[in-house]
Write a protein that holds these residues in place. Structure first.
Motif, PDB file in Angstrom:
ATOM      1  N   MET A   1       0.638  -1.141   0.006  1.00  0.00           N
ATOM      2  CA  MET A   1      -0.043  -0.201  -0.224  1.00  0.00           C
ATOM      3  C   MET A   1       0.919   1.391  -0.346  1.00  0.00           C
ATOM      4  O   MET A   1       0.641   2.232  -0.688  1.00  0.00           O
ATOM      5  N   GLU A  83      -7.009   3.691   5.058  1.00  0.00           N
ATOM      6  CA  GLU A  83      -5.121   3.016   5.415  1.00  0.00           C
ATOM      7  C   GLU A  83      -3.961   4.278   5.581  1.00  0.00           C
ATOM      8  O   GLU A  83      -3.418   3.787   5.993  1.00  0.00           O
ATOM      9  N   GLU A  95      -1.751  -1.994   4.602  1.00  0.00           N
ATOM     10  CA  GLU A  95      -2.062  -2.541   3.527  1.00  0.00           C
ATOM     11  C   GLU A  95      -2.677  -2.631   2.602  1.00  0.00           C
ATOM     12  O   GLU A  95      -4.534  -2.210   2.383  1.00  0.00           O
ATOM     13  N   PHE A  96      -2.201  -2.639   0.871  1.00  0.00           N
ATOM     14  CA  PHE A  96      -3.445  -2.298  -0.076  1.00  0.00           C
ATOM     15  C   PHE A  96      -5.071  -3.324   0.094  1.00  0.00           C
ATOM     16  O   PHE A  96      -5.732  -3.321  -0.703  1.00  0.00           O
ATOM     17  N   GLN A  97      -3.988  -4.350   0.029  1.00  0.00           N
ATOM     18  CA  GLN A  97      -4.385  -5.916   0.520  1.00  0.00           C
ATOM     19  C   GLN A  97      -5.352  -5.530   1.494  1.00  0.00           C
ATOM     20  O   GLN A  97      -6.926  -6.532   1.004  1.00  0.00           O
ATOM     21  N   ASP A  98      -5.065  -4.738   2.387  1.00  0.00           N
ATOM     22  CA  ASP A  98      -6.451  -4.684   3.113  1.00  0.00           C
ATOM     23  C   ASP A  98      -7.926  -4.068   2.201  1.00  0.00           C
ATOM     24  O   ASP A  98      -8.622  -4.086   2.629  1.00  0.00           O
ATOM     25  N   ILE A 100      -8.351  -3.690  -0.972  1.00  0.00           N
ATOM     26  CA  ILE A 100      -8.708  -4.791  -1.323  1.00  0.00           C
ATOM     27  C   ILE A 100     -10.304  -5.777  -1.048  1.00  0.00           C
ATOM     28  O   ILE A 100     -10.777  -6.021  -1.369  1.00  0.00           O
ATOM     29  N   GLN A 101     -10.070  -6.205   0.144  1.00  0.00           N
ATOM     30  CA  GLN A 101     -10.081  -7.401   0.795  1.00  0.00           C
ATOM     31  C   GLN A 101     -11.886  -6.454   1.823  1.00  0.00           C
ATOM     32  O   GLN A 101     -12.841  -6.558   1.424  1.00  0.00           O
ATOM     33  N   TRP A 104     -14.162  -5.705  -1.784  1.00  0.00           N
ATOM     34  CA  TRP A 104     -14.990  -7.420  -1.633  1.00  0.00           C
ATOM     35  C   TRP A 104     -16.281  -7.845  -1.347  1.00  0.00           C
ATOM     36  O   TRP A 104     -17.109  -8.686  -1.177  1.00  0.00           O
TER      37      TRP A 104
END
Length: 148
Positions: A1, A83, A95-98, A100-101, A104
């Motif tokens: 991120m 973030e 985190e970028f994945q946070d 995205i989740q 989603w």
């Protein structure tokens, strides 16, 4: 991120420098605030026309699709604000994945809602169809103004 934000910041800095250069070449001496006024004003107006064009077409499908697009857009802003806030306050990991989740989660739950809505609409249409078929098979409906 962190890397994504740094890339975006670098792109914005490069764009800023290019715009200052363009205005300078054109012989226009403007302040940073004036440049923000014009660049974001023109960008915003262009974005408005693009959005208006798209939304007019999408609105013919369903108002729910417009609500989805608006909600998703607001969620993207909120997710990235969260973030960035985590980075600034050192509370949690940025985190970028946070992000995205989180998005989603909305898409999955909205899909469940949409599926349930479609099932109910299909049932309603089916019941109307069955009712119309019954009325055609011998049952005559008279209006209030019908006289015998």
């Amino acid at each position: 991120m962190n890397e994504v934000i740094l890339v975006i910041v670098e792109m914005m800095n490069e764009f800023h420098d290019v715009m200052i250069g363009v205005f300078s070449i054109l012989g226009i001496n403007i302040t940073d605030k004036e440049m923000h006024f014009w660049v974001l004003g023109i960008f915003g107006l262009g974005l408005f026309f693009f959005t208006h064009f798209i939304f007019k077409r999408v609105s013919k499908w369903s108002i729910s699709s417009l609500s989805f697009i608006y909600t998703f857009t607001v969620l993207v802003v909120i997710v990235f604000a969260i973030e960035i806030q985590q980075k600034v306050t050192s509370r949690g990991n940025m985190e970028f994945q946070d992000a995205i989740q989180g998005l989603w989660g909305f898409i999955v739950l909205f899909s469940i809602y949409a599926a349930i809505k479609l099932i109910f609409l299909a049932m309603k249409k089916s019941l109307k169809s069955m009712s119309a078929t019954k009325n055609k098979k011998g049952k005559t409906r008279f209006s209030r103004n019908h006289q015998l």
